[in-house]
Design an enzyme around this catalytic site. Sequence first.
Site, PDB file in Angstrom:
ATOM      1  N   PRO A   1       0.786  -1.241   0.000  1.00 47.56           N
ATOM      2  CA  PRO A   1       0.000   0.000   0.000  1.00 47.56           C
ATOM      3  C   PRO A   1       0.822   1.298   0.000  1.00 47.56           C
ATOM      4  O   PRO A   1       0.256   2.371  -0.135  1.00 47.56           O
ATOM      5  CB  PRO A   1      -0.810  -0.112   1.288  1.00 47.56           C
ATOM      6  CG  PRO A   1       0.010  -0.993   2.169  1.00 47.56           C
ATOM      7  CD  PRO A   1       0.713  -1.964   1.271  1.00 47.56           C
TER       8      PRO A   1
ATOM      9  N   ASP B   1       2.844   1.484 -11.828  1.00 45.82           N
ATOM     10  CA  ASP B   1       1.624   2.288 -11.787  1.00 45.82           C
ATOM     11  C   ASP B   1       1.855   3.551 -10.961  1.00 45.82           C
ATOM     12  O   ASP B   1       2.848   3.663 -10.248  1.00 45.82           O
ATOM     13  CB  ASP B   1       0.501   1.471 -11.144  1.00 45.82           C
ATOM     14  CG  ASP B   1      -0.016   0.403 -12.079  1.00 45.82           C
ATOM     15  OD1 ASP B   1       0.364   0.422 -13.264  1.00 45.82           O
ATOM     16  OD2 ASP B   1      -0.801  -0.450 -11.625  1.00 45.82           O
TER      17      ASP B   1
ATOM     18  N   LYS C   1      -2.380   5.153 -14.057  1.00 41.73           N
ATOM     19  CA  LYS C   1      -3.769   5.482 -14.412  1.00 41.73           C
ATOM     20  C   LYS C   1      -4.411   6.105 -13.194  1.00 41.73           C
ATOM     21  O   LYS C   1      -4.034   5.798 -12.086  1.00 41.73           O
ATOM     22  CB  LYS C   1      -4.570   4.222 -14.707  1.00 41.73           C
ATOM     23  CG  LYS C   1      -4.155   3.485 -15.902  1.00 41.73           C
ATOM     24  CD  LYS C   1      -5.202   2.446 -16.142  1.00 41.73           C
ATOM     25  CE  LYS C   1      -4.561   1.211 -16.690  1.00 41.73           C
ATOM     26  NZ  LYS C   1      -5.408   0.447 -17.529  1.00 41.73           N
TER      27      LYS C   1
ATOM     28  N   GLY D   1       0.482  -1.173  -7.313  1.00 42.03           N
ATOM     29  CA  GLY D   1       0.202  -0.886  -5.904  1.00 42.03           C
ATOM     30  C   GLY D   1      -0.590  -2.011  -5.256  1.00 42.03           C
ATOM     31  O   GLY D   1      -1.366  -2.700  -5.917  1.00 42.03           O
ATOM     32  N   GLY D   2      -0.390  -2.203  -3.966  1.00 47.75           N
ATOM     33  CA  GLY D   2      -1.153  -3.213  -3.223  1.00 47.75           C
ATOM     34  C   GLY D   2      -0.819  -4.619  -3.691  1.00 47.75           C
ATOM     35  O   GLY D   2       0.343  -4.974  -3.865  1.00 47.75           O
TER      36      GLY D   2
ATOM     37  N   ALA E   1      -4.545  -2.824  -0.092  1.00 45.11           N
ATOM     38  CA  ALA E   1      -4.934  -1.628   0.675  1.00 45.11           C
ATOM     39  C   ALA E   1      -5.904  -1.966   1.806  1.00 45.11           C
ATOM     40  O   ALA E   1      -5.836  -1.370   2.892  1.00 45.11           O
ATOM     41  CB  ALA E   1      -5.551  -0.594  -0.269  1.00 45.11           C
TER      42      ALA E   1
ATOM     43  N   MET F   1     -11.552   2.325  -5.111  1.00 44.76           N
ATOM     44  CA  MET F   1     -11.992   3.293  -6.129  1.00 44.76           C
ATOM     45  C   MET F   1     -13.445   3.683  -5.861  1.00 44.76           C
ATOM     46  O   MET F   1     -14.271   3.746  -6.784  1.00 44.76           O
ATOM     47  CB  MET F   1     -11.842   2.680  -7.539  1.00 44.76           C
ATOM     48  CG  MET F   1     -10.390   2.389  -7.877  1.00 44.76           C
ATOM     49  SD  MET F   1     -10.174   1.541  -9.446  1.00 44.76           S
ATOM     50  CE  MET F   1     -10.506  -0.158  -8.978  1.00 44.76           C
TER      51      MET F   1
HETATM   52  N1  SAH Z   1      -4.117  -3.452  -6.359  1.00 42.57           N
HETATM   53  C1  SAH Z   1      -4.464  -2.435  -5.384  1.00 42.57           C
HETATM   54  C2  SAH Z   1      -5.783  -1.764  -5.717  1.00 42.57           C
HETATM   55  C3  SAH Z   1      -5.731  -0.956  -7.005  1.00 42.57           C
HETATM   56  S1  SAH Z   1      -7.224  -0.132  -7.326  1.00 42.57           S
HETATM   57  C4  SAH Z   1      -4.491  -3.048  -3.986  1.00 42.57           C
HETATM   58  O1  SAH Z   1      -4.462  -4.269  -3.863  1.00 42.57           O
HETATM   59  O2  SAH Z   1      -4.521  -2.301  -3.013  1.00 42.57           O
HETATM   60  C5  SAH Z   1      -6.838   1.487  -6.706  1.00 42.57           C
HETATM   61  C6  SAH Z   1      -7.595   1.762  -5.421  1.00 42.57           C
HETATM   62  O3  SAH Z   1      -6.995   1.058  -4.351  1.00 42.57           O
HETATM   63  C7  SAH Z   1      -7.578   3.207  -4.976  1.00 42.57           C
HETATM   64  O4  SAH Z   1      -8.557   3.960  -5.665  1.00 42.57           O
HETATM   65  C8  SAH Z   1      -7.908   3.065  -3.509  1.00 42.57           C
HETATM   66  O5  SAH Z   1      -9.276   2.815  -3.325  1.00 42.57           O
HETATM   67  C9  SAH Z   1      -7.159   1.787  -3.158  1.00 42.57           C
HETATM   68  N2  SAH Z   1      -5.827   2.039  -2.595  1.00 42.57           N
HETATM   69  C10 SAH Z   1      -4.646   1.631  -3.098  1.00 42.57           C
HETATM   70  N3  SAH Z   1      -3.623   2.014  -2.295  1.00 42.57           N
HETATM   71  C11 SAH Z   1      -4.185   2.683  -1.252  1.00 42.57           C
HETATM   72  C12 SAH Z   1      -3.672   3.317  -0.083  1.00 42.57           C
HETATM   73  N4  SAH Z   1      -2.373   3.353   0.185  1.00 42.57           N
HETATM   74  N5  SAH Z   1      -4.564   3.890   0.759  1.00 42.57           N
HETATM   75  C13 SAH Z   1      -5.878   3.854   0.521  1.00 42.57           C
HETATM   76  N6  SAH Z   1      -6.413   3.278  -0.557  1.00 42.57           N
HETATM   77  C14 SAH Z   1      -5.588   2.690  -1.432  1.00 42.57           C
END
Ligand code: SAH
Length: 272
Positions: free
Chosen positions: A29, A52, A74, A105-106, A136, A187
Amino acid sequence: MASSTITIPANGAATLPTPGQVVFVGAGPGDVELLTLKALRALQNADVVIHDRLVGADVLALANPSAQLINVGKQGFGPSTDQEHINALIVRHARASLRVARIKGGDCALFARLDEEIDALDAADLPYTIIPGITAASSAVASIGQALTKRGRNASVRLLTGHDTKGFADQDWQALARPGEVAAIYMGLKAARFIQGRMIMHGANPDTPVTIVENASRPDERVIVTSLANLPDALQTLTSGAPALTLFGLAPRDTAISRHTTQSPLLSQELA
Ligand code: SAH
């Protein structure tokens, strides 16, 4: 025997990028320390890192200094690099016998269009491996001292997206509206009023707790505590452009509130 040094087991090598191979990597995250050791190794061994928007500079700083970094970020409904273009980019670099780390991310398997990129590699007959990351939702509940599931409250948890490629995403609103349900909405900000309306229409209690965690795990993390009824007010207090996760059905534990919460003046009254 306990040791103060970390030894990465040799089987970690199974996910190192090799020439012509793509490693999909979950970056976690945001907090660099939430990267897995496998993710770190993949970054250190890649010739090309395709990342990303959500992958922060401090994570990218761990990449091999000679690696080429390519940003294909994006943002919600905003400007984006076309997915076809991203697929082609990954394929082109792998075909050139480079070691490619595709980092997201995540967790790279959650709302990250992983399948489409794998399909492109399959079509090109190129090999890949996947390194999962901390999503996240896991980070957000940790920040509020809560668990995603709890015996007697919720035996399942839903990971939802607020919108998909066609617009606001439809969900099983009736099931979500039942007492005790917990959902982590990714999102979810643009769709928040739509979600609120659907939930209430399907009988959800307007007092259902909702917690929004902005920038989870990052130094600028903020926790906004609200309820289904007051969700639109809470939206106005968010930082524009910051990633935010909406936890439906969860409020912070008291101790966590005092440690982490930034309450907006609008909302603090509700908590009193
Ligand atoms: N693959 C990512 C999600 C990507 S979709 C995961 O597993 O976390 C993108 C959305 O993830 C963002 O719009 C938000 O809702 C959430 N997100 C990702 N990183 C975040 C963070 N550090 N804090 C809060 N929300 C996060």
